[in-house]
Write a protein that holds these residues in place. Structure first.
Motif, PDB file in Angstrom:
ATOM      1  N   ALA A 113       0.795  -1.241   0.000  1.00  0.00           N
ATOM      2  CA  ALA A 113       0.000   0.000   0.000  1.00  0.00           C
ATOM      3  C   ALA A 113       0.825   1.287   0.000  1.00  0.00           C
ATOM      4  O   ALA A 113       0.336   2.339  -0.397  1.00  0.00           O
ATOM      5  CB  ALA A 113      -0.943   0.001   1.207  1.00  0.00           C
ATOM      6  N   THR A 114       2.078   1.224   0.462  1.00  0.00           N
ATOM      7  CA  THR A 114       2.908   2.434   0.478  1.00  0.00           C
ATOM      8  C   THR A 114       4.331   2.085   0.072  1.00  0.00           C
ATOM      9  O   THR A 114       4.727   0.909   0.130  1.00  0.00           O
ATOM     10  CB  THR A 114       2.976   3.080   1.891  1.00  0.00           C
ATOM     11  OG1 THR A 114       3.786   2.239   2.732  1.00  0.00           O
ATOM     12  CG2 THR A 114       1.599   3.276   2.508  1.00  0.00           C
ATOM     13  N   CYS A 115       5.107   3.092  -0.274  1.00  0.00           N
ATOM     14  CA  CYS A 115       6.481   2.815  -0.720  1.00  0.00           C
ATOM     15  C   CYS A 115       7.336   2.299   0.439  1.00  0.00           C
ATOM     16  O   CYS A 115       8.318   1.611   0.229  1.00  0.00           O
ATOM     17  CB  CYS A 115       7.095   4.054  -1.366  1.00  0.00           C
ATOM     18  SG  CYS A 115       7.793   5.237  -0.230  1.00  0.00           S
ATOM     19  N   ARG A 181      -6.985   2.824  -8.637  1.00  0.00           N
ATOM     20  CA  ARG A 181      -5.693   2.141  -8.758  1.00  0.00           C
ATOM     21  C   ARG A 181      -4.660   2.659  -7.753  1.00  0.00           C
ATOM     22  O   ARG A 181      -3.676   1.983  -7.456  1.00  0.00           O
ATOM     23  CB  ARG A 181      -5.121   2.318 -10.189  1.00  0.00           C
ATOM     24  CG  ARG A 181      -5.857   1.595 -11.309  1.00  0.00           C
ATOM     25  CD  ARG A 181      -5.915   0.070 -11.136  1.00  0.00           C
ATOM     26  NE  ARG A 181      -4.618  -0.573 -10.927  1.00  0.00           N
ATOM     27  CZ  ARG A 181      -3.909  -1.196 -11.855  1.00  0.00           C
ATOM     28  NH1 ARG A 181      -4.355  -1.259 -13.098  1.00  0.00           N
ATOM     29  NH2 ARG A 181      -2.770  -1.783 -11.566  1.00  0.00           N
ATOM     30  N   ALA A 182      -4.857   3.875  -7.266  1.00  0.00           N
ATOM     31  CA  ALA A 182      -3.897   4.446  -6.310  1.00  0.00           C
ATOM     32  C   ALA A 182      -4.030   3.735  -4.971  1.00  0.00           C
ATOM     33  O   ALA A 182      -5.107   3.664  -4.401  1.00  0.00           O
ATOM     34  CB  ALA A 182      -4.158   5.931  -6.135  1.00  0.00           C
ATOM     35  N   LYS A 183      -2.921   3.180  -4.485  1.00  0.00           N
ATOM     36  CA  LYS A 183      -2.952   2.519  -3.174  1.00  0.00           C
ATOM     37  C   LYS A 183      -2.793   3.554  -2.059  1.00  0.00           C
ATOM     38  O   LYS A 183      -3.304   3.393  -0.963  1.00  0.00           O
ATOM     39  CB  LYS A 183      -1.817   1.484  -3.087  1.00  0.00           C
ATOM     40  CG  LYS A 183      -2.086   0.233  -3.911  1.00  0.00           C
ATOM     41  CD  LYS A 183      -3.226  -0.601  -3.317  1.00  0.00           C
ATOM     42  CE  LYS A 183      -3.373  -1.961  -3.962  1.00  0.00           C
ATOM     43  NZ  LYS A 183      -3.883  -1.940  -5.320  1.00  0.00           N
ATOM     44  N   SER A 184      -2.042   4.625  -2.360  1.00  0.00           N
ATOM     45  CA  SER A 184      -1.856   5.711  -1.394  1.00  0.00           C
ATOM     46  C   SER A 184      -1.294   6.915  -2.136  1.00  0.00           C
ATOM     47  O   SER A 184      -0.941   6.815  -3.319  1.00  0.00           O
ATOM     48  CB  SER A 184      -0.886   5.278  -0.277  1.00  0.00           C
ATOM     49  OG  SER A 184       0.366   4.913  -0.827  1.00  0.00           O
ATOM     50  N   PHE A 185      -1.236   8.040  -1.449  1.00  0.00           N
ATOM     51  CA  PHE A 185      -0.674   9.251  -2.054  1.00  0.00           C
ATOM     52  C   PHE A 185       0.515   9.710  -1.218  1.00  0.00           C
ATOM     53  O   PHE A 185       0.479   9.662   0.001  1.00  0.00           O
ATOM     54  CB  PHE A 185      -1.724  10.364  -2.115  1.00  0.00           C
ATOM     55  CG  PHE A 185      -2.912   9.995  -2.962  1.00  0.00           C
ATOM     56  CD1 PHE A 185      -2.840  10.048  -4.347  1.00  0.00           C
ATOM     57  CD2 PHE A 185      -4.084   9.553  -2.381  1.00  0.00           C
ATOM     58  CE1 PHE A 185      -3.925   9.663  -5.124  1.00  0.00           C
ATOM     59  CE2 PHE A 185      -5.175   9.175  -3.153  1.00  0.00           C
ATOM     60  CZ  PHE A 185      -5.086   9.232  -4.535  1.00  0.00           C
TER      61      PHE A 185
END
Length: 311
Positions: A113-115, A181-185
């Motif tokens: 979900a995040t880098c 499609r974005a898992k997080s910003f």
């Protein structure tokens, strides 16, 4: 309003979505007017196997469209403002800047979900030096590889397993109804956006005053002030796609607050500063922030990237 307006646009899905949106706004305002989309293939759309920084950067997506404007083949051009170089050809101007979409960068992955959750040494795709340098600063262990192509192409490459994650502008995903499609910003603090990211501009001939007056209903003053500050910043830094530069301004209670960043490509050197001013001279705020960044270490970083001394 004139009876026919021809919009010059790139033929990518995202460019067509933006142009179709503008077409709809004009037709709703002027039911008697016909709006046509004229698709123009730009150099940037043809060269897909080379990083943008190596083939000339920003102007690649607008030059042919600007030539069509100057030759009276189209009446207006619709651009993602982050693709528009700081200097415009004589006889053309950006007359209108529409309300900004989400300006942040989106993290897209099918494994996390995040880098920060990516496994050690994971492969991340992005064609932007700005994103590469800031990502390398957060996660120096990642393998960051070039990813070119239209938005749909980039998503397909991720789904084929060529990358563990990719980074795209949230605005593009939203405009194509792909925000799911974005898992997080990334926050502004983690990854400062590109100059004018999320803003759509309308370029037209400076001589077409009546057309400009008729289309001004689409101009969004708050976005316009912020983007003018950011472009002043970009112009002072002689910035194009081949430089890791980020700049983002926002308006709050009649004050423009702007943050700018200059980084080395590897992300190990980074200068980030903020500055605020009233709204009387947005470009001037951008220029002053750029001067401050140059004085506090940005000049050395950019001289290295450009291969010549910055002035």
């Amino acid at each position: 309003m004139q009876k026919l307006i021809r919009i010059g646009t790139r033929a990518s899905l995202l460019a067509l979505a933006q142009s179709t949106w503008i077409k709809g706004l004009i037709e709703a305002q002027y039911p008697e007017t016909t709006v046509e989309l004229v698709k123009i293939i730009t150099k940037g759309d043809k060269i897909l196997d080379v990083p943008l920084a190596k083939v000339g950067g920003k102007g690649l997506f607008v030059k042919e469209i600007e030539e069509a404007l100057l030759n009276n083949e189209v009446d207006i051009a619709v651009h993602s403002m982050k693709d528009v170089p700081a200097e415009l050809p004589e006889g053309l101007h950006i007359g209108i800047i529409t309300k900004r979409e989400n300006p942040l960068d989106a993290f897209i992955s099918n494994i996390c979900a995040t880098c920060r959750e990516l496994p050690q040494g994971a492969k991340v795709g992005t064609s932007s030096l700005r994103r590469k340098s800031q990502l390398a600063n957060i996660r120096p262990d990642l393998v960051i590889e070039d990813l070119r192509g239209n938005l749909d192409t980039r998503l397909r490459k991720l789904d084929e397993g060529k990358y563990d994650a990719i980074i795209l502008a949230a605005a593009g995903l939203n405009r194509l109804s792909l925000s799911g499609r974005a898992k997080s910003f990334f926050t502004e603090a983690e990854m400062l956006p590109a100059v004018a990211q999320g803003a759509v501009g309308i370029e037209l001939r400076t001589s077409d005053a009546a057309l400009l007056a008729g289309l001004l209903f689409m101009d969004h003053q708050e976005t316009s002030l912020a983007v003018r500050a950011e472009r002043g910043f970009l112009h002072r830094l002689q910035g194009g796609c081949q430089v890791p530069i980020a700049g983002f301004a926002r308006l709050a209670e009649n004050t423009l607050h702007m943050t700018g960043l200059v980084a080395s490509v590897t992300g190990d050197k980074m200068v980030r500063l903020a500055l605020s001013a009233d709204t009387s001279d947005p470009e001037g705020l951008g220029v002053r922030l750029a001067e401050k960044l140059l004085a506090e270490g940005g000049k050395d970083i950019l001289s290295e990237v450009y291969g010549h001394e910055m002035h």
